[in-house]
Design a protein around this motif. Structure first.
Motif, PDB file in Angstrom:
ATOM      1  N   ILE A  26       0.802  -1.226   0.000  1.00 43.61           N
ATOM      2  CA  ILE A  26       0.000   0.000   0.000  1.00 43.61           C
ATOM      3  C   ILE A  26       0.835   1.277   0.000  1.00 43.61           C
ATOM      4  O   ILE A  26       0.461   2.263  -0.618  1.00 43.61           O
ATOM      5  N   ILE A 101      -2.129   8.787  14.846  1.00 40.52           N
ATOM      6  CA  ILE A 101      -2.313   7.682  13.891  1.00 40.52           C
ATOM      7  C   ILE A 101      -1.072   7.583  13.006  1.00 40.52           C
ATOM      8  O   ILE A 101      -0.693   8.546  12.331  1.00 40.52           O
ATOM      9  N   TYR A 110     -11.206  -4.065  -1.164  1.00 42.73           N
ATOM     10  CA  TYR A 110     -12.172  -3.787  -0.091  1.00 42.73           C
ATOM     11  C   TYR A 110     -12.361  -2.287   0.152  1.00 42.73           C
ATOM     12  O   TYR A 110     -12.904  -1.889   1.171  1.00 42.73           O
ATOM     13  N   GLY A 114     -16.454   1.612   3.567  1.00 42.39           N
ATOM     14  CA  GLY A 114     -16.570   2.185   4.913  1.00 42.39           C
ATOM     15  C   GLY A 114     -15.619   1.566   5.929  1.00 42.39           C
ATOM     16  O   GLY A 114     -15.725   1.843   7.128  1.00 42.39           O
ATOM     17  N   ALA A 147      -7.512  10.060   1.183  1.00 41.08           N
ATOM     18  CA  ALA A 147      -7.318  10.113   2.633  1.00 41.08           C
ATOM     19  C   ALA A 147      -7.804  11.453   3.196  1.00 41.08           C
ATOM     20  O   ALA A 147      -8.436  11.494   4.257  1.00 41.08           O
TER      21      ALA A 147
HETATM   22  N1  ACO Z   1     -11.526   9.405  -3.717  1.00 40.67           N
HETATM   23  C1  ACO Z   1     -12.069  10.374  -2.948  1.00 40.67           C
HETATM   24  N2  ACO Z   1     -12.511  10.158  -1.688  1.00 40.67           N
HETATM   25  C2  ACO Z   1     -12.368   8.924  -1.187  1.00 40.67           C
HETATM   26  C3  ACO Z   1     -11.822   7.856  -1.941  1.00 40.67           C
HETATM   27  C4  ACO Z   1     -11.388   8.140  -3.269  1.00 40.67           C
HETATM   28  N3  ACO Z   1     -10.821   7.208  -4.034  1.00 40.67           N
HETATM   29  N4  ACO Z   1     -11.804   6.752  -1.168  1.00 40.67           N
HETATM   30  C5  ACO Z   1     -12.330   7.105   0.022  1.00 40.67           C
HETATM   31  N5  ACO Z   1     -12.679   8.408   0.010  1.00 40.67           N
HETATM   32  C6  ACO Z   1     -13.259   9.179   1.100  1.00 40.67           C
HETATM   33  C7  ACO Z   1     -14.701   9.507   0.832  1.00 40.67           C
HETATM   34  O1  ACO Z   1     -14.992  10.739   1.461  1.00 40.67           O
HETATM   35  C8  ACO Z   1     -15.412   8.363   1.529  1.00 40.67           C
HETATM   36  O2  ACO Z   1     -16.702   8.703   1.922  1.00 40.67           O
HETATM   37  P1  ACO Z   1     -17.936   8.470   0.909  1.00 40.67           P
HETATM   38  O3  ACO Z   1     -17.847   7.044   0.475  1.00 40.67           O
HETATM   39  O4  ACO Z   1     -19.130   8.772   1.741  1.00 40.67           O
HETATM   40  O5  ACO Z   1     -17.712   9.426  -0.192  1.00 40.67           O
HETATM   41  C9  ACO Z   1     -14.571   8.230   2.774  1.00 40.67           C
HETATM   42  O6  ACO Z   1     -13.246   8.401   2.294  1.00 40.67           O
HETATM   43  C10 ACO Z   1     -14.725   6.920   3.514  1.00 40.67           C
HETATM   44  O7  ACO Z   1     -14.271   5.871   2.748  1.00 40.67           O
HETATM   45  P2  ACO Z   1     -14.016   4.428   3.339  1.00 40.67           P
HETATM   46  O8  ACO Z   1     -14.780   3.458   2.505  1.00 40.67           O
HETATM   47  O9  ACO Z   1     -14.227   4.398   4.815  1.00 40.67           O
HETATM   48  O10 ACO Z   1     -12.457   4.316   3.040  1.00 40.67           O
HETATM   49  P3  ACO Z   1     -11.672   3.022   2.520  1.00 40.67           P
HETATM   50  O11 ACO Z   1     -12.004   1.860   3.389  1.00 40.67           O
HETATM   51  O12 ACO Z   1     -11.869   2.869   1.069  1.00 40.67           O
HETATM   52  O13 ACO Z   1     -10.148   3.453   2.807  1.00 40.67           O
HETATM   53  C11 ACO Z   1      -8.124   4.666   2.425  1.00 40.67           C
HETATM   54  C12 ACO Z   1      -9.658   4.731   2.463  1.00 40.67           C
HETATM   55  C13 ACO Z   1      -7.602   4.179   3.770  1.00 40.67           C
HETATM   56  C14 ACO Z   1      -7.580   6.080   2.177  1.00 40.67           C
HETATM   57  C15 ACO Z   1      -7.705   3.678   1.300  1.00 40.67           C
HETATM   58  O14 ACO Z   1      -7.993   4.265   0.062  1.00 40.67           O
HETATM   59  C16 ACO Z   1      -6.237   3.289   1.332  1.00 40.67           C
HETATM   60  O15 ACO Z   1      -5.852   2.320   1.969  1.00 40.67           O
HETATM   61  N6  ACO Z   1      -5.374   4.071   0.632  1.00 40.67           N
HETATM   62  C17 ACO Z   1      -3.940   3.823   0.588  1.00 40.67           C
HETATM   63  C18 ACO Z   1      -3.276   4.070   1.932  1.00 40.67           C
HETATM   64  C19 ACO Z   1      -3.553   5.460   2.466  1.00 40.67           C
HETATM   65  O16 ACO Z   1      -3.617   6.428   1.729  1.00 40.67           O
HETATM   66  N7  ACO Z   1      -3.718   5.561   3.804  1.00 40.67           N
HETATM   67  C20 ACO Z   1      -3.958   6.807   4.515  1.00 40.67           C
HETATM   68  C21 ACO Z   1      -2.673   7.507   4.626  1.00 40.67           C
HETATM   69  S1  ACO Z   1      -2.696   8.689   5.930  1.00 40.67           S
HETATM   70  C22 ACO Z   1      -2.136   7.872   7.296  1.00 40.67           C
HETATM   71  O17 ACO Z   1      -1.837   6.728   7.220  1.00 40.67           O
HETATM   72  C23 ACO Z   1      -2.070   8.592   8.589  1.00 40.67           C
END
Ligand code: ACO
Length: 185
Positions: A26, A101, A110, A114, A147
Motif C-alpha cells: 500500500i 495515527i 475492499y 466504509g 485520505a
Molecule cells: N476518492 C475520494 N474520496 C475517497 C476515496 C477516493 N478514491 N476513497 C475514500 N474516500 C473518502 C470519501 O470521502 C469516503 O466517503 P464516501 O464514500 O461517503 O464518499 C470516505 O473516504 C470513507 O471511505 P471508506 O470506505 O471508509 O475508506 P476506505 O475503506 O476505502 O479506505 C483509504 C480509504 C484508507 C484512504 C484507502 O484508500 C487506502 O488504503 N489508501 C492507501 C493508503 C492510504 O492512503 N492511507 C492513509 C494515509 S494517511 C495515514 O496513514 C495517517
C-alpha cells in the motif's frame, strides 16, 4: 453480489506477516523504510502501539481471519507533541495525551465500503476512553486526496500545511496535519 461481513479486532502476533506485506503493497517503498521490522514487531505485540485489524468473516477461502485493513496508532504526551500550541491549557505541567495515527490502509478490493471509517472510529473510541486524552491527530501527504476526503468526512480538521515534511525517492512532499478533538479544550 455478496456483502462481506467485516469485523474489527485488535492486531495480534499471528498477523505479523500479512501486516508487513500489506504495508509494503500500500505504501511507497522508501516510506516503508520508516517502518522497519521493529515497527511491525511492536505493532503485533502492542509495544507502545495500539492497532486494529479489519477482517472479512464471509470469505470462504480459508482467510476469514486475515487482515484486509489496519490502523496503527501511538499515545503521545501532549506537551511533547507538535500540536501543543493548539491545546488550550498548561500542557507543560500536565499529563494530557494525544493519540497519533501512524498508518491506515485497506487493501484495494475492499475499498469504499466504509472500512477505513470504521477503523478510525475504533481509534476515536479508544482515545475517548482515555481520561487524559485530548485529541487524535495525524499527517497526510499532500497528494493523497482519498485520505483527505476521508478525514474531513470523519470531522477531522485540517489545521496545518507542513512544507517538505515527507522525503520520498529524494523528493520532498508537503503534509497536512489533521486533528480530531475528543475533548473540548
Ligand atoms: N476518492 C475520494 N474520496 C475517497 C476515496 C477516493 N478514491 N476513497 C475514500 N474516500 C473518502 C470519501 O470521502 C469516503 O466517503 P464516501 O464514500 O461517503 O464518499 C470516505 O473516504 C470513507 O471511505 P471508506 O470506505 O471508509 O475508506 P476506505 O475503506 O476505502 O479506505 C483509504 C480509504 C484508507 C484512504 C484507502 O484508500 C487506502 O488504503 N489508501 C492507501 C493508503 C492510504 O492512503 N492511507 C492513509 C494515509 S494517511 C495515514 O496513514 C495517517
Amino acid at each position: 453480489c455478496c456483502h462481506p461481513t467485516i469485523s474489527y479486532r485488535p492486531i495480534r502476533p499471528s498477523d505479523l506477516e500479512i501486516l508487513e506485506q500489506i504495508h509494503g503493497d500500500i505504501f511507497p517503498i522508501s516510506w516503508i523504510y520508516r517502518y522497519e521490522s521493529e515497527f511491525f514487531q511492536n505493532v503485533v505485540h502492542g509495544r507502545g502501539i495500539v492497532a486494529w485489524a479489519a477482517v472479512d468473516h464471509s470469505r470462504d477461502d480459508g482467510k476469514s481471519d486475515e487482515l484486509i485493513g489496519f490502523v496503527t496508532a501511538r499515545v503521545v504526551l501532549a506537551k511533547d507533541s507538535e500540536i501543543v500550541d493548539l491545546l488550550n491549557y498548561n500542557s507543560a505541567e500536565s499529563e494530557w495525551s494525544l493519540v497519533y495515527i501512524l498508518t491506515l490502509g485497506v487493501i484495494d478490493s475492499y475499498r469504499n465500503l466504509g472500512i477505513a471509517s470504521s477503523l478510525i472510529l475504533e481509534v476515536i473510541k479508544y482515545a475517548s476512553s482515555i481520561p487524559t486524552c485530548q485529541a487524535v491527530y495525524l499527517h497526510v501527504i499532500s497528494y493523497n486526496i482519498p485520505a483527505m476526503h476521508l478525514y474531513k468526512k470523519m470531522s477531522f480538521k485540517c489545521i496545518r500545511r507542513l512544507p517538505g515534511f515527507y522525503l520520498i525517492d529524494s523528493k520532498h512532499y508537503d503534509a497536512y496535519l489533521f486533528v480530531y478533538f475528543v475533548k473540548a479544550c
